[in-house]
Design an enzyme around this catalytic site. Sequence first.
Site, short mmCIF file in Angstrom:
data_model
loop_
_atom_site.label_atom_id
_atom_site.label_comp_id
_atom_site.label_asym_id
_atom_site.label_seq_id
_atom_site.Cartn_x
_atom_site.Cartn_y
_atom_site.Cartn_z
N LYS A 70 0.81 -1.22 0.00
CA LYS A 70 0.00 0.00 0.00
C LYS A 70 0.84 1.27 0.00
O LYS A 70 0.49 2.26 -0.65
CB LYS A 70 -0.96 0.00 1.20
CG LYS A 70 -2.07 -1.04 1.09
CD LYS A 70 -3.07 -0.91 2.22
CE LYS A 70 -4.20 -1.91 2.08
NZ LYS A 70 -5.23 -1.76 3.13
N ASP A 106 -10.48 2.56 2.43
CA ASP A 106 -10.70 1.86 3.70
C ASP A 106 -11.59 2.67 4.65
O ASP A 106 -12.48 2.12 5.30
CB ASP A 106 -9.35 1.56 4.37
CG ASP A 106 -8.60 0.43 3.69
OD1 ASP A 106 -9.26 -0.43 3.06
OD2 ASP A 106 -7.37 0.40 3.77
#
Length: 278
Positions: A70, A106
């Site tokens: 990420k 997220d």
Amino acid sequence: MISGKAKLAGVLGWPVSHSRSPRLHGFWLQRHGIDGAYLPLPVESGDFPDAVRALAKLGFRGANVTIPHKEAAFALCDEVDQAARRMGAVNTLVFREGRILGSNTDGFGFLESLAEQAPGWAATDGPAVLVGAGGAARAIAAALLDAGCPRLTIVNRSPARAEALARALGGPVEVSTTPPLEGAALLVNSTSLGMAGQPPLEIDLSPLPAQAVVADAVYVPLETPLLAAARARGLRAVDGLGMLLHQARPGFAAWFGIMPAVDAELRDFVSADIPRTA
């Protein structure tokens, strides 16, 4: 069946065999009759930049990014959204006109999961307590603050890590070694405690107000000891599966052109092999 014009996406990670994203996106592709495919893409860290550029050249619409890529994805992007910039991490890539666009969904997934499983809850309802200071905690904390949470307390075994996160976030954020639950509107576990094979999160929920919400980022099992304790007290409990399902929606929309829905049929399909309790 897919044709030579199929729209392609996938999930990049190492390892990636455990990912439920192909099952999730495959369900939506079939539901909407889309000529497309979503593939697991195991890529080691050293190969990540070349792999992403190759996918773009091969005609992929984009990809999800999971552990451990990420932060590398963030560095690789030509453009990132505000959420990704705040977190320094990207979980969704879109390839468009030779450019790599990055976002982090997220936090969106967390808030949407709360809206689904705890209808009427709002970040402005009162103080929130967040257990943990890792990547999931950063996403959840940023989303809560941006949604108007009046005070957020980060509780972590390592105060230094919590303090670093608090400084990075800014705003009404405090750090504590014990959770200040009295008067809290929301308690969130962002750690692995309660996950299958891990010890439970030991916390006394009795100080929480009756209208408080308890959420867990863990979704294996679906009903963690923390959530079971919350339900036993009559509190609203939000499992971690919702965050997983909802964070996938913006990427699917960008790649395949339809904003998909999260419903009971999808939940049952994705969670078919997830234990209900520890």
